[in-house]
Design a protein around this motif. Structure first.
Motif, PDB file in Angstrom:
ATOM      1  N   UNK A   1       0.832  -1.205   0.000  1.00 21.79           N
ATOM      2  CA  UNK A   1       0.000   0.000   0.000  1.00 21.79           C
ATOM      3  C   UNK A   1       0.867   1.257   0.000  1.00 21.79           C
ATOM      4  N   UNK A   2       1.910   1.273   0.819  1.00 24.18           N
ATOM      5  CA  UNK A   2       2.808   2.430   0.862  1.00 24.18           C
ATOM      6  C   UNK A   2       3.520   2.628  -0.469  1.00 24.18           C
ATOM      7  N   UNK A   3       3.968   1.531  -1.063  1.00 22.11           N
ATOM      8  CA  UNK A   3       4.607   1.599  -2.386  1.00 22.11           C
ATOM      9  C   UNK A   3       3.635   2.171  -3.412  1.00 22.11           C
ATOM     10  N   UNK A   4       2.379   1.731  -3.366  1.00 23.41           N
ATOM     11  CA  UNK A   4       1.377   2.204  -4.319  1.00 23.41           C
ATOM     12  C   UNK A   4       1.109   3.699  -4.133  1.00 23.41           C
ATOM     13  N   UNK A   5       1.021   4.161  -2.893  1.00 22.52           N
ATOM     14  CA  UNK A   5       0.808   5.587  -2.643  1.00 22.52           C
ATOM     15  C   UNK A   5       1.971   6.412  -3.190  1.00 22.52           C
ATOM     16  N   UNK A   6       3.184   5.913  -2.970  1.00 18.47           N
ATOM     17  CA  UNK A   6       4.365   6.631  -3.478  1.00 18.47           C
ATOM     18  C   UNK A   6       4.332   6.745  -5.005  1.00 18.47           C
ATOM     19  N   UNK A   7       3.673   5.792  -5.650  1.00 15.27           N
ATOM     20  CA  UNK A   7       3.552   5.798  -7.106  1.00 15.27           C
ATOM     21  C   UNK A   7       2.332   6.600  -7.580  1.00 15.27           C
ATOM     22  N   UNK A   8       1.621   7.224  -6.641  1.00 14.79           N
ATOM     23  CA  UNK A   8       0.485   8.068  -7.010  1.00 14.79           C
ATOM     24  C   UNK A   8      -0.826   7.334  -7.178  1.00 14.79           C
ATOM     25  N   UNK A   9      -0.909   6.096  -6.709  1.00 11.24           N
ATOM     26  CA  UNK A   9      -2.143   5.333  -6.834  1.00 11.24           C
ATOM     27  C   UNK A   9      -3.087   5.644  -5.673  1.00 11.24           C
ATOM     28  N   UNK A  10      -4.395   5.530  -5.911  1.00 11.70           N
ATOM     29  CA  UNK A  10      -5.361   5.823  -4.851  1.00 11.70           C
ATOM     30  C   UNK A  10      -6.249   4.633  -4.501  1.00 11.70           C
ATOM     31  N   UNK A  11      -5.921   3.486  -5.076  1.00 10.60           N
ATOM     32  CA  UNK A  11      -6.751   2.297  -4.854  1.00 10.60           C
ATOM     33  C   UNK A  11      -5.889   1.063  -5.110  1.00 10.60           C
ATOM     34  N   UNK A  12      -6.171  -0.032  -4.372  1.00  6.20           N
ATOM     35  CA  UNK A  12      -5.428  -1.275  -4.594  1.00  6.20           C
ATOM     36  C   UNK A  12      -6.414  -2.425  -4.752  1.00  6.20           C
ATOM     37  N   UNK A  13      -6.128  -3.334  -5.691  1.00  2.00           N
ATOM     38  CA  UNK A  13      -7.013  -4.460  -5.989  1.00  2.00           C
ATOM     39  C   UNK A  13      -6.167  -5.737  -6.116  1.00  2.00           C
ATOM     40  N   UNK A  14      -6.820  -6.875  -5.931  1.00  2.00           N
ATOM     41  CA  UNK A  14      -6.096  -8.120  -6.114  1.00  2.00           C
ATOM     42  C   UNK A  14      -6.720  -9.260  -5.329  1.00  2.00           C
ATOM     43  N   UNK A  15      -6.102 -10.439  -5.404  1.00  2.00           N
ATOM     44  CA  UNK A  15      -4.851 -10.709  -6.102  1.00  2.00           C
ATOM     45  C   UNK A  15      -5.018 -10.807  -7.618  1.00  2.00           C
ATOM     46  N   UNK A  16      -4.143 -10.089  -8.323  1.00  2.00           N
ATOM     47  CA  UNK A  16      -4.071 -10.103  -9.774  1.00  2.00           C
ATOM     48  C   UNK A  16      -2.606 -10.168 -10.179  1.00  2.00           C
ATOM     49  N   UNK A  17      -2.366 -10.622 -11.406  1.00  2.00           N
ATOM     50  CA  UNK A  17      -1.022 -10.626 -11.935  1.00  2.00           C
ATOM     51  C   UNK A  17      -0.795  -9.420 -12.829  1.00  2.00           C
ATOM     52  N   UNK A  18       0.189  -9.535 -13.682  1.00  2.00           N
ATOM     53  CA  UNK A  18       0.497  -8.462 -14.629  1.00  2.00           C
ATOM     54  C   UNK A  18      -0.605  -8.349 -15.674  1.00  2.00           C
TER      55      UNK A  18
END
Length: 375
Positions: A110-127
């Motif tokens: 989640x912290x990595x995603x915020x640093x990348x400018x994301x506002x939402x996380x979903x999964x589990x998913x692959x590439x």
């Protein structure tokens, strides 16, 4: 005390990352391991062409120097741009039954995603959709398949405790293979052939099918699956990559192409003998004897077949084209002694796809879920 380490994607590190899951499920009779080499290739930025439009970070959790969990964070820029979203994905998630471990792993992503400018996380998913997706929420006592995730029953509760909610579900069916083609299938197939001028095309030469329809097959997948949940369109480089990986492995008796009067591809059905038992025996390794178990799985006696892929061109969907696929495939299933067929995951909202199984004796035996959380 839980220590989270960000893992650099070297071959050695990715082997350890992959092997953690295999060790965690050692002795579980329902778990089917991946081939370590396959997962390492998927996770490697210098191998997997999805890194042209994806970013990723890998984390492992340790307690007293011992690995106790793993997770990947993924951002698929292509899908985000198409859907005008800022989603991060989590995938390749495994952990012991300890809430401190699961929380530490997910917080790291989640912290990595915020640093990348994301506002939402979903999964589990692959590439992309050709990677495993969806956390198992029903069917923990069913043998898994090579194309799906298996996880312990405690996983979903850990995510819900951390504020993750249901986003989308997939369901799976186990069908009994009939001893003959159902009459209704035959009638529909013959009507569709005449009405649309379609015919079944079979190959006995892998090089020819690659050359003549390899690219068309993956372009058809892009067309047929466009609009499905988080679908990531395959690029030309990805298509080249998957042609080389997959088409060389298939038993061409179990590959059915449907073409129109101009020999344009309008439908495809790809099946494969279940590799579940063979992969269990291999323990994810080709050497020293993993290759033998896998070869035996492909060529030996097997009572189960996996329906890996069914795709129909959008303008031919819901017009009975699937009946042609099974009119062709069922005799081959009987020839090879298959008694059961696995549907593999289908979105629970896709009633039209699930309706095709009504012609067979079936049971819905697994359900898996994608979760989301706002950041």
């Amino acid at each position: 005390m839980i220590e989270i380490r960000k893992i650099e994607p070297t071959k050695g590190n990715l082997k350890k990352f992959t092997k953690f899951q295999i060790d965690l499920y050692d002795g579980n009779p329902y778990y089917v391991p991946p081939l370590i080499s396959d997962d390492v290739a998927t996770l490697s930025p210098d191998v997997n062409p999805a890194f042209e439009f994806c970013d990723a970070a890998y984390f492992m959790a340790y307690r007293d120097g011992k690995p106790v969990g793993r997770i990947a964070g993924i951002i698929n820029r292509q899908v985000n741009e198409r859907n005008n979203r800022k989603n991060a994905r989590f995938g390749f998630i495994d952990f012991i039954d300890d809430p401190e471990v699961s929380e530490a792993l997910l917080v790291a992503v989640e912290n990595w995603a915020r640093e990348k400018g994301m506002n939402r996380i979903i999964g589990p998913l692959g590439f992309t959709d050709l990677d495993h997706e969806g956390m198992l929420v029903e069917g923990f006592q069913e043998l898994s398949t090579m194309a799906t995730i298996y996880n312990y029953s405690y996983y979903p509760a850990h995510l819900e405790r951390l504020g993750y909610k249901k986003e989308s579900d997939w369901v799976e069916y186990l069908m009994e293979v009939p001893e003959s083609i159902p009459d209704k299938h035959n009638r529909i197939a013959e009507i569709v052939k005449k009405k649309f001028g379609l015919r079944v095309l079979k190959y006995t030469n892998r090089k020819r099918i690659k050359t003549e329809y390899g690219r068309a097959l993956f372009h058809l997948i892009n067309d047929a699956y466009d609009g499905l949940y988080e679908y990531s369109h395959l690029t030309e480089r990805q298509i080249d990559y998957y042609i080389n990986i997959y088409l060389g492995l298939l038993n061409l008796d179990l590959v059915t192409l449907i073409v129109d009067k101009e020999d344009q591809l309008v439908g495809v059905g790809i099946s494969m003998p279940s590799m579940s038992r063979a992969l269990q025996k291999s323990k994810g390794r080709m050497l020293p004897l993993g290759w033998w178990h896998l070869l035996k799985g492909l060529k030996g006696k097997n009572d189960r077949v996996d329906l890996l892929l069914v795709a129909v061109k959008p303008e031919y969907q819901n017009k009975g084209v699937n009946a042609l696929l099974f009119q062709d495939l069922i005799p081959y299933y009987n020839k090879y002694g298959f008694k059961y067929a696995e549907s593999n995951p289908e979105l629970e909202t896709n009633a039209k796809v699930q309706g095709q199984w009504d012609y067979f004796s079936n049971r819905q035996h697994r359900r898996r879920r994608s979760f989301y959380k706002k950041l």
